[in-house]
Scaffold this motif. Structure first.
Motif, PDB file in Angstrom:
ATOM      1  N   GLY A   1       1.085  -1.169  -0.059  1.00 44.22           N
ATOM      2  CA  GLY A   1      -0.221   0.090  -0.146  1.00 44.22           C
ATOM      3  C   GLY A   1       0.856   1.327   0.026  1.00 44.22           C
ATOM      4  O   GLY A   1       0.822   2.157  -0.712  1.00 44.22           O
ATOM      5  N   LEU A   2       1.862   1.349   0.985  1.00 48.51           N
ATOM      6  CA  LEU A   2       2.647   2.277   0.887  1.00 48.51           C
ATOM      7  C   LEU A   2       3.474   2.674  -0.424  1.00 48.51           C
ATOM      8  O   LEU A   2       3.664   3.569  -0.840  1.00 48.51           O
TER       9      LEU A   2
ATOM     10  N   THR B   1       2.539   1.782  -3.612  1.00 48.52           N
ATOM     11  CA  THR B   1       1.548   2.292  -4.525  1.00 48.52           C
ATOM     12  C   THR B   1       1.402   3.845  -4.199  1.00 48.52           C
ATOM     13  O   THR B   1       1.224   4.263  -5.349  1.00 48.52           O
ATOM     14  N   LYS B   2       1.201   4.127  -3.170  1.00 48.47           N
ATOM     15  CA  LYS B   2       0.989   5.592  -2.657  1.00 48.47           C
ATOM     16  C   LYS B   2       2.228   6.253  -3.151  1.00 48.47           C
ATOM     17  O   LYS B   2       2.115   7.345  -3.723  1.00 48.47           O
ATOM     18  N   ARG B   3       3.463   5.913  -3.028  1.00 42.89           N
ATOM     19  CA  ARG B   3       4.694   6.361  -3.536  1.00 42.89           C
ATOM     20  C   ARG B   3       4.705   6.566  -4.913  1.00 42.89           C
ATOM     21  O   ARG B   3       5.311   7.587  -5.658  1.00 42.89           O
TER      22      ARG B   3
ATOM     23  N   SER C   1       7.974   3.325  -7.659  1.00 44.09           N
ATOM     24  CA  SER C   1       8.149   3.653  -6.185  1.00 44.09           C
ATOM     25  C   SER C   1       9.587   4.360  -6.175  1.00 44.09           C
ATOM     26  O   SER C   1       9.718   5.127  -5.184  1.00 44.09           O
TER      27      SER C   1
ATOM     28  N   ASN D   1      -3.657   8.561  -1.973  1.00 48.70           N
ATOM     29  CA  ASN D   1      -4.619   7.875  -0.729  1.00 48.70           C
ATOM     30  C   ASN D   1      -5.459   6.982  -1.271  1.00 48.70           C
ATOM     31  O   ASN D   1      -5.440   5.540  -0.760  1.00 48.70           O
TER      32      ASN D   1
ATOM     33  N   GLN E   1      -3.367   3.908  -2.516  1.00 53.18           N
ATOM     34  CA  GLN E   1      -3.292   2.978  -1.381  1.00 53.18           C
ATOM     35  C   GLN E   1      -4.167   2.117  -0.747  1.00 53.18           C
ATOM     36  O   GLN E   1      -4.064   1.002  -0.605  1.00 53.18           O
TER      37      GLN E   1
ATOM     38  N   GLU F   1      -4.336  -1.933  -0.844  1.00 52.06           N
ATOM     39  CA  GLU F   1      -4.537  -2.864   0.264  1.00 52.06           C
ATOM     40  C   GLU F   1      -5.845  -3.587   0.232  1.00 52.06           C
ATOM     41  O   GLU F   1      -5.705  -4.816   0.674  1.00 52.06           O
TER      42      GLU F   1
END
Length: 230
Positions: free
Chosen positions: A98-99, A101-103, A150, A200, A203, A207
């Motif tokens: 998840g992190l 993907t956010k980055r 990422s 967000n 992410q 998840e």
């Protein structure tokens, strides 16, 4: 410690040792060998028409990847993944992926977005053809591309290892009724969030995808524990 010369990415893909490594790895991940099964170097060498040297090299690499383990005076065996380990792996993936993907959403270029769209188009094609093998390959490419975008080598390496550990389980999971379609739909949701530059939402979508994949593996394996039990 990571040893570059033992990284299969550094193998010459036309070399004998790479072919032996790839063949043995494929057989392990696709269920030819059961968890805990003895790996017979001599039999494998004879089957592949090679000496035992490239077989030993392949075994060393697969031990490094966590797919095999050697017991002194007994031999080499296939590593199984137990319930607690599977839960740990997916709980870690849930947070880290998840992190990542956010980055990736914050850093991706237009070209990388196009590449992701192309992967989804191939997944759609193989889904329509009911070609599970090639669908799974593109599924892996989708995740690997996000890791690459990422720009975090550390997180990419960690997630790559976890994907290797669970590949055989993910394949049987995707083959379950409805999971191919669900996987494609979840990937599209991740893509749309990234395309809309909403880190967000991306992410959360990733998840949800990882959690759904985990639940499906449990359902397929007829297990009862879950990440949410913690």
């Amino acid at each position: 410690m990571h040893s570059p010369e033992k990284d299969h990415g550094h193998y010459d893909k036309h070399s004998l040792r790479w072919k032996v490594y790839h063949s043995l790895r494929h057989d392990i991940l696709h269920g030819r060998y059961a968890d805990g099964e003895f790996i017979n170097e001599t039999a494998i060498a004879k089957e592949l028409g090679v000496s035992r040297t490239p077989v030993r090299e392949a075994i060393l690499q697969l031990e490094y990847e966590g797919l095999l383990h050697t017991v002194p005076n007994r031999g080499t065996f296939v590593n199984g993944i137990f319930e607690e380990e599977l839960r740990d792996i997916y709980e870690i993936r849930l947070k880290i992926e998840g992190l990542v993907t956010k980055r990736a959403t914050q850093k991706m270029t237009d070209e990388e977005l196009k590449e992701m769209q192309h992967i989804l188009e191939l997944m759609e094609f193989y889904f329509q053809k009911k070609d599970v093998e090639h669908f799974i390959i593109q599924d892996e490419q989708f995740h690997q591309l996000i890791y690459h975008i990422s720009r975090s080598r550390t997180l990419k390496h960690i997630l790559k290892d976890y994907h290797q550990y669970t590949e055989r389980y993910r394949e049987s999971s995707v083959m379950c009724t409805g999971r191919m379609q669900a996987t494609l739909s979840e990937h599209k949701k991740i893509f749309e969030a990234m395309k809309n530059h909403d880190p967000n939402a991306a992410q959360i979508a990733m998840e949800e995808h990882v959690l759904n994949a985990y639940k499906n593996i449990l359902k397929n394996a007829n297990q009862s524990f879950s990440i949410e039990d913690n």
